[in-house]
Write a protein that holds these residues in place. Structure first.
Motif, PDB file in Angstrom:
ATOM      1  N   SER A 272       0.839  -1.200   0.000  1.00 38.87           N
ATOM      2  CA  SER A 272       0.000   0.000   0.000  1.00 38.87           C
ATOM      3  C   SER A 272       0.875   1.252   0.000  1.00 38.87           C
ATOM      4  O   SER A 272       1.856   1.319   0.735  1.00 38.87           O
ATOM      5  CB  SER A 272      -0.910   0.025   1.232  1.00 38.87           C
ATOM      6  N   THR A 273       0.509   2.210  -0.837  1.00 40.52           N
ATOM      7  CA  THR A 273       1.106   3.542  -0.732  1.00 40.52           C
ATOM      8  C   THR A 273       0.084   4.527  -0.169  1.00 40.52           C
ATOM      9  O   THR A 273       0.373   5.718  -0.049  1.00 40.52           O
ATOM     10  CB  THR A 273       1.603   4.042  -2.104  1.00 40.52           C
ATOM     11  N   ARG A 274      -1.083   4.043   0.170  1.00 39.77           N
ATOM     12  CA  ARG A 274      -2.087   4.863   0.833  1.00 39.77           C
ATOM     13  C   ARG A 274      -1.879   4.803   2.346  1.00 39.77           C
ATOM     14  O   ARG A 274      -1.421   3.799   2.876  1.00 39.77           O
ATOM     15  CB  ARG A 274      -3.495   4.359   0.507  1.00 39.77           C
ATOM     16  N   CYS A 275      -2.222   5.880   3.009  1.00 40.12           N
ATOM     17  CA  CYS A 275      -2.171   5.886   4.463  1.00 40.12           C
ATOM     18  C   CYS A 275      -3.315   6.735   5.002  1.00 40.12           C
ATOM     19  O   CYS A 275      -3.671   7.767   4.415  1.00 40.12           O
ATOM     20  CB  CYS A 275      -0.831   6.425   4.965  1.00 40.12           C
ATOM     21  N   ASN A 276      -3.890   6.293   6.120  1.00 41.44           N
ATOM     22  CA  ASN A 276      -4.998   7.025   6.728  1.00 41.44           C
ATOM     23  C   ASN A 276      -4.520   8.014   7.794  1.00 41.44           C
ATOM     24  O   ASN A 276      -5.322   8.709   8.399  1.00 41.44           O
ATOM     25  CB  ASN A 276      -6.010   6.050   7.334  1.00 41.44           C
ATOM     26  N   TYR A 277      -3.191   8.059   8.032  1.00 37.85           N
ATOM     27  CA  TYR A 277      -2.604   9.027   8.941  1.00 37.85           C
ATOM     28  C   TYR A 277      -1.742  10.004   8.143  1.00 37.85           C
ATOM     29  O   TYR A 277      -1.406   9.747   6.988  1.00 37.85           O
ATOM     30  CB  TYR A 277      -1.735   8.342   9.995  1.00 37.85           C
ATOM     31  N   SER A 278      -1.371  11.079   8.772  1.00 38.94           N
ATOM     32  CA  SER A 278      -0.493  12.071   8.140  1.00 38.94           C
ATOM     33  C   SER A 278       0.544  12.532   9.155  1.00 38.94           C
ATOM     34  O   SER A 278       0.606  13.695   9.519  1.00 38.94           O
ATOM     35  CB  SER A 278      -1.326  13.260   7.630  1.00 38.94           C
TER      36      SER A 278
ATOM     37  N   PHE B 158       5.795   2.632   2.163  1.00 34.94           N
ATOM     38  CA  PHE B 158       5.463   4.006   2.513  1.00 34.94           C
ATOM     39  C   PHE B 158       3.988   4.201   2.857  1.00 34.94           C
ATOM     40  O   PHE B 158       3.570   5.293   3.198  1.00 34.94           O
ATOM     41  CB  PHE B 158       5.862   4.955   1.377  1.00 34.94           C
ATOM     42  N   GLY B 159       3.195   3.163   2.766  1.00 38.02           N
ATOM     43  CA  GLY B 159       1.780   3.261   3.114  1.00 38.02           C
ATOM     44  C   GLY B 159       1.454   2.391   4.313  1.00 38.02           C
ATOM     45  O   GLY B 159       2.323   1.798   4.941  1.00 38.02           O
ATOM     46  N   GLU B 160       0.175   2.327   4.642  1.00 38.96           N
ATOM     47  CA  GLU B 160      -0.307   1.514   5.748  1.00 38.96           C
ATOM     48  C   GLU B 160      -0.772   0.155   5.209  1.00 38.96           C
ATOM     49  O   GLU B 160      -1.779   0.072   4.502  1.00 38.96           O
ATOM     50  CB  GLU B 160      -1.458   2.225   6.456  1.00 38.96           C
ATOM     51  N   PRO B 161      -0.073  -0.938   5.507  1.00 42.53           N
ATOM     52  CA  PRO B 161      -0.415  -2.235   4.921  1.00 42.53           C
ATOM     53  C   PRO B 161      -1.783  -2.758   5.325  1.00 42.53           C
ATOM     54  O   PRO B 161      -2.393  -3.534   4.583  1.00 42.53           O
ATOM     55  CB  PRO B 161       0.712  -3.157   5.410  1.00 42.53           C
ATOM     56  N   LEU B 162      -2.300  -2.346   6.484  1.00 47.39           N
ATOM     57  CA  LEU B 162      -3.596  -2.856   6.911  1.00 47.39           C
ATOM     58  C   LEU B 162      -4.753  -2.252   6.121  1.00 47.39           C
ATOM     59  O   LEU B 162      -5.899  -2.682   6.265  1.00 47.39           O
ATOM     60  CB  LEU B 162      -3.792  -2.636   8.409  1.00 47.39           C
ATOM     61  N   LEU B 163      -4.468  -1.274   5.260  1.00 48.50           N
ATOM     62  CA  LEU B 163      -5.489  -0.781   4.335  1.00 48.50           C
ATOM     63  C   LEU B 163      -5.746  -1.768   3.204  1.00 48.50           C
ATOM     64  O   LEU B 163      -6.731  -1.631   2.470  1.00 48.50           O
ATOM     65  CB  LEU B 163      -5.066   0.566   3.737  1.00 48.50           C
ATOM     66  N   ASP B 164      -4.888  -2.751   3.058  1.00 45.92           N
ATOM     67  CA  ASP B 164      -5.014  -3.770   2.016  1.00 45.92           C
ATOM     68  C   ASP B 164      -5.979  -4.856   2.479  1.00 45.92           C
ATOM     69  O   ASP B 164      -5.671  -5.636   3.378  1.00 45.92           O
ATOM     70  CB  ASP B 164      -3.624  -4.359   1.729  1.00 45.92           C
ATOM     71  N   SER B 165      -7.152  -4.904   1.868  1.00 45.39           N
ATOM     72  CA  SER B 165      -8.152  -5.908   2.254  1.00 45.39           C
ATOM     73  C   SER B 165      -7.711  -7.324   1.878  1.00 45.39           C
ATOM     74  O   SER B 165      -8.273  -8.296   2.375  1.00 45.39           O
ATOM     75  CB  SER B 165      -9.502  -5.588   1.603  1.00 45.39           C
ATOM     76  N   GLY B 166      -6.725  -7.432   1.009  1.00 46.87           N
ATOM     77  CA  GLY B 166      -6.216  -8.740   0.613  1.00 46.87           C
ATOM     78  C   GLY B 166      -4.983  -9.165   1.378  1.00 46.87           C
ATOM     79  O   GLY B 166      -4.316 -10.144   1.005  1.00 46.87           O
ATOM     80  N   LEU B 167      -4.664  -8.467   2.455  1.00 45.34           N
ATOM     81  CA  LEU B 167      -3.423  -8.742   3.176  1.00 45.34           C
ATOM     82  C   LEU B 167      -3.408 -10.154   3.761  1.00 45.34           C
ATOM     83  O   LEU B 167      -2.380 -10.846   3.694  1.00 45.34           O
ATOM     84  CB  LEU B 167      -3.218  -7.711   4.290  1.00 45.34           C
ATOM     85  N   GLU B 168      -4.531 -10.596   4.320  1.00 48.24           N
ATOM     86  CA  GLU B 168      -4.572 -11.928   4.910  1.00 48.24           C
ATOM     87  C   GLU B 168      -4.293 -13.003   3.867  1.00 48.24           C
ATOM     88  O   GLU B 168      -3.581 -13.982   4.145  1.00 48.24           O
ATOM     89  CB  GLU B 168      -5.919 -12.174   5.590  1.00 48.24           C
TER      90      GLU B 168
END
Length: 313
Positions: free
Chosen positions: A13-19, A62-72
């Motif tokens: 993920s390169t997306r993140c929900n924090y800043s 550089f992103g938050e990996p838990l935003l990935d719904s396919g992580l499991e």
């Protein structure tokens, strides 16, 4: 020459929900996306069919990996190939139920970035989407600390002067009994993204990464040299088109090796030239570690704890 390391780091993920204020997201110019499961499996298989040197995978980047719904599903795929799995996260999406799934899958450790010991300071440093995140995340982590079986819980605190430095001791006191490891660092500079550490005039020739660094796979399947290179300026090649032998015999990699061998980066255009990771003295980088000797810990990677800069040339 593939660097002598057993770890693959996958940026899913390169997306993140924090800043977070220590993170240069305002300078980030790569696309904001999630790596598809198909791409992950394809690249993972390509790497492991070409060499058997890797046995550990870290979901970071550089992103938050838990935003990935396919992580499991990605974790299960790696675990089925007998890989150890590590996760780096801000824990904002780490519910108790999701942790149980990770624990059941045999995730070895989850490293949590948690940079405050009060709602006010936590919000000031992490800049989460909701002001109530401190209590929500802390409560989940406290419960998780009680039920973990297979998965170790690690905590990192980065000190920002006159922002959260006054809460360090209380933070250590709160989390050390609940965690398998706690660490307190002074934040790095992301090479040129921030300015927290002094870039010293006296530098080592190398940080050690061209010889001993983990394999850094970016969100699009490209490989770069360094986890601090958030915009992929040290691009080595593309696993969608090349194998590891081709990537690590590329002109880009050879140039990096030459500069790190000599310590001469003048005119190279490499961001390594003024990177704090080449600082000769690192005595003030780590403030506290509950498990490792601080002077030795600063020469190891922050995931597998393998030696990195000890053999710097």
């Amino acid at each position: 020459m593939i660097p002598d390391n057993n770890e693959i780091r996958f940026e899913v993920s390169t997306r993140c929900n924090y800043s977070c204020i220590i993170c240069p997201r305002d300078s980030f110019c790569r696309p904001l996306e999630i790596m598809g499961t198909g791409m992950f499996k394809s690249i993972f298989d390509k790497i492991t069919s070409g060499t058997n040197q890797y046995n550990t995978i870290t979901f970071s980047g550089f992103g938050e990996p838990l935003l990935d719904s396919g992580l499991e599903e990605k974790i299960k795929y790696a675990r089925d190939k007998n890989f150890e799995v590590l996760i780096l996260t801000n824990a904002s999406l780490l519910t108790v139920d999701r942790f149980r799934r990770f624990d059941d899958l045999g995730v070895k450790s989850i490293r949590v970035s948690f940079y405050g010991n009060s709602p006010k300071v936590y919000t000031q440093v992490h800049r989460p989407p909701n002001p109530d995140m401190f209590s929500r995340v802390r409560d989940n982590l406290v419960e998780i600390s009680k039920i973990r079986k297979n998965t170790k819980l690690l905590f990192t605190y980065n000190i920002i002067s006159q922002v959260n430095d006054h809460e360090v001791q209380e933070w250590i006191k709160f989390w050390e009994p609940k965690a398998d490891l706690v660490e307190v660092w002074k934040p790095h500079n992301w090479v040129d993204g921030k300015n927290y550490r002094e870039v010293q005039a006296e530098k080592m020739n190398t940080c050690g990464r061209p010889w001993k660094g983990p394999l850094q796979v970016q969100i699009d399947g490209t490989v770069n040299m360094c986890c601090f290179d958030y915009n992929g300026q040290l691009l080595l090649g593309d696993l969608n088109k090349q194998g590891l032998d081709g990537i690590f015999s590329s002109d880009a990699f050879k140039k990096i090796v030459r500069c790190h061998e000599s310590g001469d980066f003048a005119g190279s255009g490499l961001i390594c030239e003024n990177c704090d990771q080449r600082n000769k003295t690192k005595t003030d980088v780590m403030v506290y570690n509950s498990k490792f000797d601080v002077s030795k810990r600063v020469g190891k990677v922050s995931t597998t704890y393998s030696d990195l800069s000890e053999d710097a040339k």
